[in-house]
Design a protein around this motif. Structure first.
Motif, short mmCIF file in Angstrom:
data_model
loop_
_atom_site.label_atom_id
_atom_site.label_comp_id
_atom_site.label_asym_id
_atom_site.label_seq_id
_atom_site.Cartn_x
_atom_site.Cartn_y
_atom_site.Cartn_z
N ARG A 48 0.84 11.04 -3.61
CA ARG A 48 1.06 9.61 -3.42
C ARG A 48 0.27 9.15 -2.21
O ARG A 48 0.17 9.87 -1.22
N THR A 84 -0.45 5.31 0.05
CA THR A 84 -0.17 3.88 0.17
C THR A 84 -1.26 3.21 0.97
O THR A 84 -1.89 3.82 1.84
N ARG A 123 -1.34 -2.97 0.46
CA ARG A 123 -0.72 -3.66 -0.67
C ARG A 123 -0.40 -2.78 -1.86
O ARG A 123 0.27 -3.23 -2.79
N LEU A 172 0.44 1.15 -3.90
CA LEU A 172 0.90 2.53 -3.97
C LEU A 172 0.06 3.19 -5.05
O LEU A 172 -0.07 2.66 -6.16
N GLU A 210 1.45 -2.33 -7.35
CA GLU A 210 1.63 -3.26 -6.24
C GLU A 210 2.89 -2.87 -5.47
O GLU A 210 3.95 -2.70 -6.07
N ARG A 211 2.76 -2.72 -4.17
CA ARG A 211 3.92 -2.33 -3.37
C ARG A 211 4.97 -3.43 -3.31
O ARG A 211 6.16 -3.15 -3.28
N GLY A 213 6.18 -3.75 -7.44
CA GLY A 213 6.24 -2.58 -8.31
C GLY A 213 5.48 -2.70 -9.61
O GLY A 213 5.61 -1.85 -10.48
#
Length: 193
Positions: A6, A8, A11, A13, A72-73, A76
């Motif tokens: 993962r 980040t 903006r 993930l 999109e963080r 979601g």
């Protein structure tokens, strides 16, 4: 090379794909105009995309890198795919495919910057490739903002062996390792008088 499972950004993930990404990615894999300029078939379809998601998870376990689902963080929402996958010669290839309603937001630049910064920080020599269709309408932007901005160099423009579309190929190589300091070479080591 080992990229994280993962990542980040401000903006976004980026995470390994899940089977549950299949439906949210429908607006990508069923969008022939969106896929028309990536050098492949005009549409992937549901089953082919499902197999790709499985393949990418397996590639991470095998190679230490993969394509990621881009989310999109803030809300979601799945916005597309970005990451590395082996090209025909086994070299990690950078790719980014976004659902059309997320174009023109700088997400491609942001996602590829995250992937490349992690890949390029890997120890040891590394070569990465990228390719884009020569007729890609956003080619000038993608070359300047993504490809050349991260140190890729243009290699060639030739027809794709499968689709026949003219493709532009790029390559990035890590700088050679600096020699480590060894014993001082001088007269006492048999050099000179």
């Amino acid at each position: 090379m080992l990229t994280p499972r993962r990542m980040t950004t401000e903006r976004l993930l980026l995470r390994l794909p899940f089977a549950s990404d299949l439906d949210p990615l429908r607006d990508l894999y069923d969008d022939a105009p969106a896929l028309d300029n990536v050098g492949t078939e005009a549409a992937w379809g549901r089953e082919r995309t499902r197999r790709r998601l499985e393949t990418w998870r397996g590639e991470y376990e095998r190679w230490g890198y993969s394509m990621y689902t881009v989310v999109e963080r803030l809300d979601g929402e799945v916005v597309g795919l970005c990451g590395l996958c082996p090209d025909e010669g086994g070299v990690p290839e950078l790719a980014c495919l976004l659902i059309r309603r997320y174009w023109r937001r700088g997400y491609c630049r942001e996602a590829t910057a995250a992937v490349l910064s992690r890949a390029q920080a890997s120890p040891g020599p590394l070569t990465l490739s990228a390719r884009m269709e020569a007729d890609q309408p956003s080619l000038p932007y993608l070359e300047q903002a993504v490809v050349y901005a991260h140190g890729f160099v243009f290699e060639s423009e030739v027809p794709d062996p499968y689709s026949g579309k003219r493709m532009r190929y790029y390559r990035w190589s890590s700088p050679p390792a600096k020699p480590t300091a060894g014993p001082r070479a001088g007269p006492e080591a048999g050099w000179g008088a």
